[in-house]
Design a protein around this motif. Structure first.
Motif, PDB file in Angstrom:
ATOM      1  N   UNK A  52     -14.340  68.830  17.575  1.00 57.39           N
ATOM      2  CA  UNK A  52     -15.790  68.967  17.784  1.00 57.39           C
ATOM      3  C   UNK A  52     -16.253  68.121  18.968  1.00 57.39           C
ATOM      4  N   UNK A  53     -15.748  66.872  19.022  1.00 64.18           N
ATOM      5  CA  UNK A  53     -16.176  65.967  20.093  1.00 64.18           C
ATOM      6  C   UNK A  53     -15.729  66.498  21.455  1.00 64.18           C
ATOM      7  N   UNK A  54     -14.501  66.998  21.523  1.00 66.96           N
ATOM      8  CA  UNK A  54     -13.996  67.513  22.807  1.00 66.96           C
ATOM      9  C   UNK A  54     -14.783  68.737  23.252  1.00 66.96           C
ATOM     10  N   UNK A  55     -15.111  69.598  22.285  1.00 70.32           N
ATOM     11  CA  UNK A  55     -15.897  70.806  22.619  1.00 70.32           C
ATOM     12  C   UNK A  55     -17.247  70.405  23.198  1.00 70.32           C
ATOM     13  N   UNK A  56     -17.887  69.429  22.523  1.00 71.21           N
ATOM     14  CA  UNK A  56     -19.196  68.968  23.000  1.00 71.21           C
ATOM     15  C   UNK A  56     -19.068  68.367  24.402  1.00 71.21           C
ATOM     16  N   UNK A  57     -18.046  67.539  24.592  1.00 75.75           N
ATOM     17  CA  UNK A  57     -17.850  66.882  25.890  1.00 75.75           C
ATOM     18  C   UNK A  57     -17.650  67.909  26.998  1.00 75.75           C
ATOM     19  N   UNK A  58     -16.835  68.908  26.696  1.00 74.11           N
ATOM     20  CA  UNK A  58     -16.530  69.928  27.695  1.00 74.11           C
ATOM     21  C   UNK A  58     -17.781  70.753  28.024  1.00 74.11           C
ATOM     22  N   UNK A  59     -18.559  71.070  26.982  1.00 74.22           N
ATOM     23  CA  UNK A  59     -19.784  71.835  27.224  1.00 74.22           C
ATOM     24  C   UNK A  59     -20.783  71.015  28.035  1.00 74.22           C
ATOM     25  N   UNK A  60     -20.797  69.695  27.775  1.00 73.89           N
ATOM     26  CA  UNK A  60     -21.671  68.816  28.566  1.00 73.89           C
ATOM     27  C   UNK A  60     -21.250  68.828  30.029  1.00 73.89           C
ATOM     28  N   UNK A  61     -19.926  68.773  30.245  1.00 73.65           N
ATOM     29  CA  UNK A  61     -19.401  68.789  31.620  1.00 73.65           C
ATOM     30  C   UNK A  61     -19.762  70.103  32.309  1.00 73.65           C
ATOM     31  N   UNK A  77     -13.796  78.289  22.771  1.00 73.21           N
ATOM     32  CA  UNK A  77     -12.681  78.788  21.965  1.00 73.21           C
ATOM     33  C   UNK A  77     -11.421  77.964  22.213  1.00 73.21           C
ATOM     34  N   UNK A  78     -11.173  77.632  23.471  1.00 76.89           N
ATOM     35  CA  UNK A  78      -9.849  77.099  23.791  1.00 76.89           C
ATOM     36  C   UNK A  78      -9.656  75.620  23.462  1.00 76.89           C
ATOM     37  N   UNK A  79     -10.737  74.822  23.437  1.00 80.62           N
ATOM     38  CA  UNK A  79     -10.559  73.383  23.145  1.00 80.62           C
ATOM     39  C   UNK A  79      -9.927  73.210  21.760  1.00 80.62           C
ATOM     40  N   UNK A  80     -10.549  73.816  20.748  1.00 80.32           N
ATOM     41  CA  UNK A  80     -10.039  73.690  19.389  1.00 80.32           C
ATOM     42  C   UNK A  80      -8.646  74.280  19.252  1.00 80.32           C
ATOM     43  N   UNK A  81      -8.462  75.431  19.912  1.00 82.42           N
ATOM     44  CA  UNK A  81      -7.156  76.118  19.839  1.00 82.42           C
ATOM     45  C   UNK A  81      -6.053  75.255  20.460  1.00 82.42           C
ATOM     46  N   UNK A  82      -6.367  74.607  21.594  1.00 85.96           N
ATOM     47  CA  UNK A  82      -5.374  73.782  22.283  1.00 85.96           C
ATOM     48  C   UNK A  82      -4.933  72.632  21.384  1.00 85.96           C
ATOM     49  N   UNK A  83      -5.919  71.995  20.741  1.00 87.23           N
ATOM     50  CA  UNK A  83      -5.602  70.858  19.867  1.00 87.23           C
ATOM     51  C   UNK A  83      -4.760  71.316  18.671  1.00 87.23           C
ATOM     52  N   UNK A  84      -5.194  72.434  18.075  1.00 86.39           N
ATOM     53  CA  UNK A  84      -4.463  72.945  16.900  1.00 86.39           C
ATOM     54  C   UNK A  84      -3.018  73.291  17.281  1.00 86.39           C
ATOM     55  N   UNK A  85      -2.876  74.020  18.394  1.00 82.59           N
ATOM     56  CA  UNK A  85      -1.539  74.453  18.806  1.00 82.59           C
ATOM     57  C   UNK A  85      -0.687  73.262  19.218  1.00 82.59           C
ATOM     58  N   UNK A  86      -1.301  72.303  19.917  1.00 84.17           N
ATOM     59  CA  UNK A  86      -0.572  71.105  20.351  1.00 84.17           C
ATOM     60  C   UNK A  86      -0.041  70.336  19.153  1.00 84.17           C
ATOM     61  N   UNK A 126      -5.032  64.292   4.678  1.00 82.72           N
ATOM     62  CA  UNK A 126      -6.415  64.764   4.805  1.00 82.72           C
ATOM     63  C   UNK A 126      -7.185  63.934   5.835  1.00 82.72           C
ATOM     64  N   UNK A 127      -6.877  62.623   5.860  1.00 84.69           N
ATOM     65  CA  UNK A 127      -7.561  61.751   6.827  1.00 84.69           C
ATOM     66  C   UNK A 127      -7.228  62.184   8.256  1.00 84.69           C
ATOM     67  N   UNK A 128      -5.957  62.490   8.494  1.00 83.50           N
ATOM     68  CA  UNK A 128      -5.560  62.966   9.824  1.00 83.50           C
ATOM     69  C   UNK A 128      -6.219  64.316  10.147  1.00 83.50           C
ATOM     70  N   UNK A 129      -6.341  65.164   9.111  1.00 81.25           N
ATOM     71  CA  UNK A 129      -7.010  66.459   9.332  1.00 81.25           C
ATOM     72  C   UNK A 129      -8.466  66.247   9.732  1.00 81.25           C
ATOM     73  N   UNK A 130      -9.115  65.264   9.044  1.00 84.15           N
ATOM     74  CA  UNK A 130     -10.509  64.948   9.407  1.00 84.15           C
ATOM     75  C   UNK A 130     -10.593  64.472  10.855  1.00 84.15           C
ATOM     76  N   UNK A 131      -9.610  63.651  11.246  1.00 78.10           N
ATOM     77  CA  UNK A 131      -9.602  63.148  12.633  1.00 78.10           C
ATOM     78  C   UNK A 131      -9.474  64.317  13.614  1.00 78.10           C
ATOM     79  N   UNK A 132      -8.606  65.264  13.283  1.00 78.71           N
ATOM     80  CA  UNK A 132      -8.411  66.420  14.180  1.00 78.71           C
ATOM     81  C   UNK A 132      -9.706  67.236  14.288  1.00 78.71           C
ATOM     82  N   UNK A 133     -10.375  67.442  13.158  1.00 78.69           N
ATOM     83  CA  UNK A 133     -11.643  68.206  13.179  1.00 78.69           C
ATOM     84  C   UNK A 133     -12.666  67.473  14.053  1.00 78.69           C
TER      85      UNK A 133
END
Lengths: 185, 255
Positions: B234-243, B184-193, B223-230
Motif C-alpha cells: 500500500x505504501x509503495x503504491x501511494x508513493x509511486x502515485x505521488x511521484x 497494478x504492478x507495484x503490488x504484483x512486483x512485491x508479491x512475485x518477488x 501473519x505478521x510478515x503478511x501484514x508487513x507485505x500488505x
C-alpha cells in the motif's frame, strides 16, 4: 505563393476534388464555398499537407507555416484557453489582447473542457490568430456562435490577420465581404 | 454533523470495513488452535516484538531493493519497447509472443526455471521484472494507440516541438494508462518477488523469513510478515502515485 495544379483527391473510390487549379497569393483573402461534402475541408487538408493528392501537385506549401482552426476544436481539454494558445506562441501582450477580444476574462483560465462549444471555438480561433505563421486556415471558425458574436470574432480575425494569407470556410453566417476572393467547389 | 455526512467520509467507511474483517479474523482464530491460525492480538504482539530485530530491517531492505530494481528495469524497458513497438510493426510482432508467454506462464513455473539460470539472491529482481514488464508494455502500448490522431495532426501543422507535443498530446492520453500500470504492478512486483524468495530462499529476504516462520510453525510470525507485505504494498503504491502526480504537475498534465 501556393499553386495547385490539376489536383485530384478522392475517398473510398469517390472523387471529391477533380483536377483543381488554384493560385493563392501572399496576403490574399479567400473564401471557399460549396455544398456539404463538396471537398472544402479536404482542400484545406491538401493545402496544409496533412493529406496528399491522388494526382496533381500542391506547389509552394511545404515551406509555409499554417495557423489553422480545424473543423473540430483540437484543444488540450484540461488546459485553459491561455495555455492552449501559449502552446503555439510566446505568451505576451499580443496573445492576451487576442484572447480578451474573443473570450471573457473569467473564461481564460478555466480548463477548456468546462467551456461552452462557442467559447471553445473562439479559443481555437485565438490559437490560430496568435500562432506565428504565413497562412490562416479557418475551417468553420464560427460554429456555435450567434450572428453578433461571429461578426465580432470576424472583426478580430481581420484585425490580427497581420498580412497573412487568409482562407476561410464558413457556412450559415453572412459576413461582410472584405475584398474576399471566392473559390467555388 | 449528520450521520450520512459522517458516513460519506471515505476513511470512515474503510475503517469500518477493516474492523469488520478484523472481527471475522478474531472469530475464526477462536475456533482454531493458535499454532494453525493466529488471531489479531498474537499477530500484532509478534509484529511489535519483531520491530527491533535487525533481521526484519535487513530482510526488508534487501527484498525491497531487489524488487525495486526489477520493477524499475521493467518499467524502463517496458516503456522503451512500447515506444519501439508503436513505431515498428515488426518489433510489435516479434514482442507479441514473448509478452504473451510472460503473461500466461505461472510465476512459480518461471521461478523454478529461473533458479537454474540465476543465483537465488537475484531471483526477486528477475521475478519482479517478469511480472511488471508485460503490464507496463501492454498498458503503455494501449495508451499510445489511444492518442487522438487529430491532435497529432494539430501538433504537426503547428510544428510543435517534441516537448510540447508530449505535454499537450501524448501525456494526457498516456497518463491514465501509466497510472493503471503503476497501481497494478507495484503490488504484483512485491508479491512475485516474495514468491521467488520463498522458493529460492536467499539470505536476508522477506521470503526467507516467511519460510522460517512456516518451518517453526510460528503462525503469528507468518501473519505478521503478511501484514508487513500488505502495508509495504500500500505504501509503495501511494508513493509511486505521488511521484506520478508530481511529474504530471510538472508537465502540466491533469492529476
Amino acid at each position: 505563393m501556393i499553386r495547385l495544379e490539376q489536383v485530384t483527391k478522392g475517398y473510398d473510390g469517390k472523387c471529391v476534388i477533380n483536377r483543381l487549379n488554384w493560385q493563392i497569393g501572399k496576403g490574399e483573402r479567400w473564401r471557399i464555398t460549396g455544398a456539404s461534402g463538396a471537398g472544402k475541408t479536404t482542400l484545406l487538408r491538401l493545402l496544409m499537407g496533412v493529406d496528399l493528392p491522388d494526382s496533381g501537385y500542391v506547389i509552394g506549401a511545404e515551406q509555409l507555416r499554417f495557423c489553422p482552426v480545424f473543423q473540430e476544436d483540437r484543444l488540450t481539454g484540461h488546459w485553459s484557453a491561455l495555455q492552449n494558445v501559449a502552446l503555439v506562441c510566446e505568451e505576451g501582450s499580443r496573445v492576451r489582447d487576442i484572447l480578451s477580444a474573443l473570450l471573457s476574462s473569467d473564461a481564460l483560465n478555466q480548463p477548456v473542457f468546462t467551456l461552452s462549444g462557442g467559447m471553445r471555438r473562439r479559443a481555437a480561433l485565438a490559437r490560430a490568430l496568435a500562432a506565428d505563421g504565413d497562412i490562416l486556415i479557418l475551417d468553420e471558425p464560427f460554429t456555435g456562435l450567434d450572428e453578433q458574436t461571429a461578426l465580432r470574432a470576424w472583426n478580430t480575425v481581420l484585425r490580427y490577420q497581420e498580412g497573412r494569407t487568409l482562407i476561410l470556410v464558413s457556412h450559415g453566417i453572412s459576413l461582410p465581404d472584405e475584398e474576399m476572393q471566392t473559390m467555388a467547389l | 454533523m449528520k450521520a450520512s455526512t459522517i458516513w460519506d467520509k471515505c476513511w470512515l467507511r474503510r475503517l469500518v470495513a477493516a474492523a469488520f474483517w478484523i472481527m471475522v479474523w478474531q472469530g475464526v482464530s477462536l475456533t482454531l488452535p493458535t499454532v494453525l491460525f493466529a488471531g489479531p492480538v498474537p499477530t500484532v504482539q509478534r509484529l511489535l516484538a519483531m520491530l527491533p530485530e535487525k533481521e526484519l530491517w535487513y530482510s526488508l531492505c534487501c527484498s525491497l531493493g531487489k524488487v525495486g530494481i526489477g520493477f524499475m528495469l521493467a518499467f524502463l524497458l517496458g516503456t522503451v519497447f512500447a515506444i519501439f513497438s508503436y513505431h515498428s510493426r515488426l518489433i510489435r510482432l516479434l514482442l507479441e509472443p514473448a509478452v504473451q508467454i510472460m503473461k500466461s506462464v505461472p510465476v512459480a513455473c518461471f521461478i523454478v526455471v529461473a533458479l537454474v539460470w540465476v543465483r537465488s539472491d537475484q531471483i526477486s529482481v528477475l521475478t519482479a521484472f517478469f511480472v511488471v514488464f508485460p503490464i507496463v508494455y501492454i498498458n503503455l502500448s494501449e495508451g499510445m494507440h489511444s492518442v487522438d490522431r487529430k491532435m497529432l495532426e494539430m501538433a504537426q501543422v503547428f510544428r510543435l516541438s517534441r516537448r510540447k507535443s508530449l505535454q499537450a498530446v501524448w501525456l494526457p492520453a498516456v497518463m491514465p494508462y501509466l497510472l493503471t500500470a503503476c497501481r497494478v504492478s507495484v503490488g504484483m512486483a512485491l508479491k512475485a518477488g516474495v514468491a521467488g524468495e520463498i522458493i529460492g530462499l536467499p539470505r536476508w529476504s522477506i521470503g526467507e523469513q516467511l519460510y522460517l516462520s512456516k518451518l517453526y510453525l510460528d503462525t503469528a510470525g507468518l501473519f505478521a510478515w503478511s501484514l508487513i507485505i500488505i502495508a509495504l504494498s500500500l505504501a509503495l503504491e501511494k508513493l509511486l502515485l505521488l511521484a506520478v502526480a508530481r511529474i504530471q504537475k510538472q508537465w502540466g498534465v491533469p492529476v
